[in-house]
Write an enzyme that holds these catalytic residues in place. Sequence first.
Site, mmCIF file in Angstrom:
data_model
loop_
_atom_site.group_PDB
_atom_site.id
_atom_site.type_symbol
_atom_site.label_atom_id
_atom_site.label_comp_id
_atom_site.label_asym_id
_atom_site.label_seq_id
_atom_site.Cartn_x
_atom_site.Cartn_y
_atom_site.Cartn_z
ATOM 1 N N SER A 1 0.840 -1.193 0.000
ATOM 2 C CA SER A 1 0.000 0.000 0.000
ATOM 3 C C SER A 1 0.875 1.242 0.000
ATOM 4 O O SER A 1 2.012 1.213 0.473
ATOM 5 C CB SER A 1 -0.925 -0.001 1.230
ATOM 6 O OG SER A 1 -1.853 1.073 1.158
ATOM 7 N N ASP A 2 0.320 2.317 -0.544
ATOM 8 C CA ASP A 2 1.037 3.587 -0.541
ATOM 9 C C ASP A 2 0.030 4.725 -0.563
ATOM 10 O O ASP A 2 -1.058 4.585 -1.130
ATOM 11 C CB ASP A 2 1.980 3.702 -1.741
ATOM 12 C CG ASP A 2 2.945 4.862 -1.588
ATOM 13 O OD1 ASP A 2 3.921 4.710 -0.831
ATOM 14 O OD2 ASP A 2 2.716 5.917 -2.205
ATOM 15 N N GLN A 3 0.415 5.828 0.057
ATOM 16 C CA GLN A 3 -0.451 7.006 0.092
ATOM 17 C C GLN A 3 0.336 8.244 -0.310
ATOM 18 O O GLN A 3 1.461 8.460 0.147
ATOM 19 C CB GLN A 3 -1.026 7.212 1.493
ATOM 20 C CG GLN A 3 -2.007 8.379 1.578
ATOM 21 C CD GLN A 3 -2.561 8.543 2.974
ATOM 22 O OE1 GLN A 3 -1.896 9.062 3.848
ATOM 23 N NE2 GLN A 3 -3.791 8.087 3.184
#
Length: 203
Positions: A79-81
């Site tokens: 995941s990445d934001q």
Amino acid sequence: MLQAPFPTPALSRQLVLASTSRYRRELLQRLQLPFDIESPDVDETPLPGEAPAPLAQRLALAKAHAVALRHPNALVIGSDQVADLAGEPLGKPGGHERAVAQLQRMRGQSVVFQTAVAVVCLESGFAQAELAQVRVRFRDLHDDEIERYLRAEQPYDCAGSAKSEGLGIALLDAIDSDDPTALIGLPLIRTCRLLRAAGARLP
């Protein structure tokens, strides 16, 4: 490698979270599935001209693939934001001065937090990603409000320099999202959808 303390898996494969983020670990624990944690060691530098949404999706898949290479039989979650201010990516500030600058730029503005999640299993050939977009409207913050907030919460490991799950909620006027945990760092509705597509049974 750390392991979450849950019994009897509802999984036929090992589940690995490709992240050392405590926020993502705490969110994934809500699903009551056993999982391991491993650092993906991926360079998060944006490519030249790369927009925030493609950047978040690329990094989520890259993190999942990096750990899947070490665990080819496992289901790996990456995941990445990225905070998206009018098309410009804003990452983790890493320190006080950059956090002040980020919040000063975002005050009175709408910021879209692009949160991507990917699930990869090399053995089965499964590799999919989804993107959650959370629109956040920041209040017109005074400099002293920014300083008090940062000294109190020190959110230097958060994209956009604010923790909505903590005191950072006081900086905001509104949040618009169809996946409530996405702003914290892992969109669980989309994570569940991907895990089911990969063959996992969830409650």
